[in-house]
Design a protein around this motif. Sequence first.
Motif, short mmCIF file in Angstrom:
data_model
loop_
_atom_site.label_atom_id
_atom_site.label_comp_id
_atom_site.label_asym_id
_atom_site.label_seq_id
_atom_site.Cartn_x
_atom_site.Cartn_y
_atom_site.Cartn_z
N ASN A 15 0.83 -1.21 0.00
CA ASN A 15 0.00 0.00 0.00
C ASN A 15 0.86 1.26 0.00
O ASN A 15 2.08 1.22 0.19
N ARG A 16 0.22 2.39 -0.20
CA ARG A 16 0.94 3.65 -0.38
C ARG A 16 1.37 4.29 0.94
O ARG A 16 1.84 5.42 0.95
N ASN A 42 17.74 -8.10 -13.33
CA ASN A 42 16.72 -7.38 -14.08
C ASN A 42 15.69 -6.78 -13.14
O ASN A 42 15.46 -7.30 -12.04
N GLY A 43 15.04 -5.70 -13.58
CA GLY A 43 14.01 -5.11 -12.74
C GLY A 43 13.14 -4.15 -13.50
O GLY A 43 13.53 -3.58 -14.53
N VAL A 44 11.90 -3.98 -13.01
CA VAL A 44 10.98 -2.97 -13.52
C VAL A 44 10.38 -2.24 -12.34
O VAL A 44 10.23 -2.80 -11.24
N TYR A 45 10.02 -0.97 -12.55
CA TYR A 45 9.38 -0.19 -11.50
C TYR A 45 8.49 0.87 -12.16
O TYR A 45 8.80 1.39 -13.22
N PHE A 46 7.37 1.14 -11.49
CA PHE A 46 6.41 2.13 -12.00
C PHE A 46 5.97 2.96 -10.79
O PHE A 46 5.19 2.51 -9.97
N ALA A 47 6.49 4.17 -10.71
CA ALA A 47 6.20 5.06 -9.58
C ALA A 47 5.14 6.08 -9.98
O ALA A 47 5.23 6.69 -11.06
N SER A 48 4.14 6.26 -9.13
CA SER A 48 3.07 7.22 -9.41
C SER A 48 2.74 8.00 -8.14
O SER A 48 3.30 7.74 -7.07
N ASP A 49 1.83 8.95 -8.26
CA ASP A 49 1.48 9.84 -7.15
C ASP A 49 2.77 10.48 -6.60
O ASP A 49 3.50 11.10 -7.35
N GLU A 50 3.07 10.26 -5.31
CA GLU A 50 4.29 10.82 -4.73
C GLU A 50 5.25 9.72 -4.28
O GLU A 50 6.05 9.91 -3.37
N GLN A 51 5.19 8.58 -4.93
CA GLN A 51 6.07 7.47 -4.56
C GLN A 51 7.54 7.82 -4.80
O GLN A 51 7.88 8.59 -5.70
N HIS A 52 8.39 7.21 -3.98
CA HIS A 52 9.83 7.41 -4.07
C HIS A 52 10.48 6.04 -4.14
O HIS A 52 10.43 5.26 -3.19
N PHE A 53 11.11 5.72 -5.28
CA PHE A 53 11.81 4.45 -5.47
C PHE A 53 13.29 4.74 -5.69
O PHE A 53 13.65 5.53 -6.56
N ARG A 88 5.31 8.90 -13.05
CA ARG A 88 4.24 9.81 -13.43
C ARG A 88 3.80 10.61 -12.20
O ARG A 88 4.28 10.38 -11.09
N ASP A 89 2.91 11.56 -12.41
CA ASP A 89 2.41 12.44 -11.35
C ASP A 89 3.59 13.21 -10.73
O ASP A 89 4.34 13.85 -11.45
N GLU A 90 3.78 13.09 -9.42
CA GLU A 90 4.90 13.75 -8.74
C GLU A 90 5.88 12.74 -8.17
O GLU A 90 6.58 13.01 -7.19
N ALA A 91 5.94 11.57 -8.77
CA ALA A 91 6.80 10.50 -8.28
C ALA A 91 8.26 10.78 -8.63
O ALA A 91 8.58 11.55 -9.53
N HIS A 92 9.14 10.10 -7.89
CA HIS A 92 10.59 10.26 -8.07
C HIS A 92 11.23 8.87 -8.05
O HIS A 92 11.09 8.12 -7.08
#
Length: 458
Positions: free
Chosen positions: A260-261, A309-320, A344-348
């Motif tokens: 969860n977020r 290998n890896g994939v990541y999809f950050a959205s809203d204000e997520q920080h990865f 996307r959004d304000e993610a980093h």
Amino acid sequence: MSTTDVTRYTGTQQLREFVQAIRNEPVWLSELRLQAVEGFEKTEWPDSSADEEWRRSDIGFIDWDGLQYQLPPVPPQPPEVTEAGAAAPAAALAEMSGPAVPLQDLSGYVAYLNGDPVTVSLDPELAERGVCLYTLEDIRRGCLTDAQAGAVAASMRESLAAADARPQFWHYALLDAMTVVVLPRFAEVQAPFLIDHLLSGEDVIRAPHVVVVTEDGARATVVERFRSADAEDATVVSHGIDGFSAQTAAIDYAMVQDLNRETVMLRFGRMDVHQEARMHHFEAHFGGDFVKGRIEADMHAAGTDVVLNGVYFASDEQHFDLRTVQRHIGRNANSQTFYKGAARDEAHSIYQGLIEVKPGAALTDAYLTNNNLVLNDGARAESIPTLEIKNNDVKCSHGSTTGKIEPSYLFYLESRGFDPVEAKALLVEGFFDEVASQAPEFVQEQLRALVMDRLQME
């Protein structure tokens, strides 16, 4: 195991007292926990102003002294064990929401609810061949043979000896949902092992750990999945993995997290790869509010093959913030790292990759690449590939791209009848597919669903 009748300690200053209060564990595990406490006491929390690896990810917002650590003082009764292909307890599987995988399609299965193993399944034919699937409770009851315990302990001690950050020591002191896969010599396991984690709890630390140990020539696939039981719980997940791939052995490992977020996830993994052995590691991050991870692969001898290998999809204000290390110690080894991410959004998102070639690692062949899609102006993606080469007889290269979707691609699809949303979804799915297609088959299906879910959130 019951999570209601446990010893609780709050506050990092009580870590030693907490660890010393744990009873009925084998000597090697108790000593490892205390060794971790010593490392914890000698280090400080990462300083984002001084530590390059943590410079973009300040963890000062975490209230370490406000977290609860939970471990049962006495080994409980074993969880219900079922054969692969048999029906696991209905109540347990009902709790494990999310994509279902038939047990008959798995070699082994462990389902954890807040660190409690609610169901364990192992193919009886594999058990007869000496393949073992253990939980922390099995370790406490002395189910491991001396040889197995020695191999697991050696792998974990080496990782702990190489640890250089306080959160790593913290994890080894507190690990509470340990899964061990042991593969005997020349055991080739076709169907994957699946480890499911369903987590909840406000201001609670969960510390799951996986150890995969192979003897010569053994082969297997291990998949871990992380999900949250409650969308609002602010849980801290400290995840660790140790992998030991003996001569000519092969381990394929994949991890997918859709927490969860409100969740913070700290993740550390180390793989030891030996002569003519193979180690493939795959990770996928879609959930969590703050994720910081580091995966290291040490190649010790000739003929080793490592793929990260890896994939990541950050959205809203997520920080990865993800880091990989390809460490070439022995000569004539190959490694490849390929990560793809979208923001996307304000993610980093941050990706840090290192190819490290030691002086004795002649004939190294290593490649590192990271590609990022930035889907709107408010999102950020940083890519930091690095080479550290101490031998001149090598072939090493790295590449990095960060950009937006090419407008001409959207125009092409729209001119052929796709609406703008469909066109964008196709391009993003295709962007990820080059890496996602290398994950186990049933993981690929889940990844596509998660990518589409994130795109539909726009």
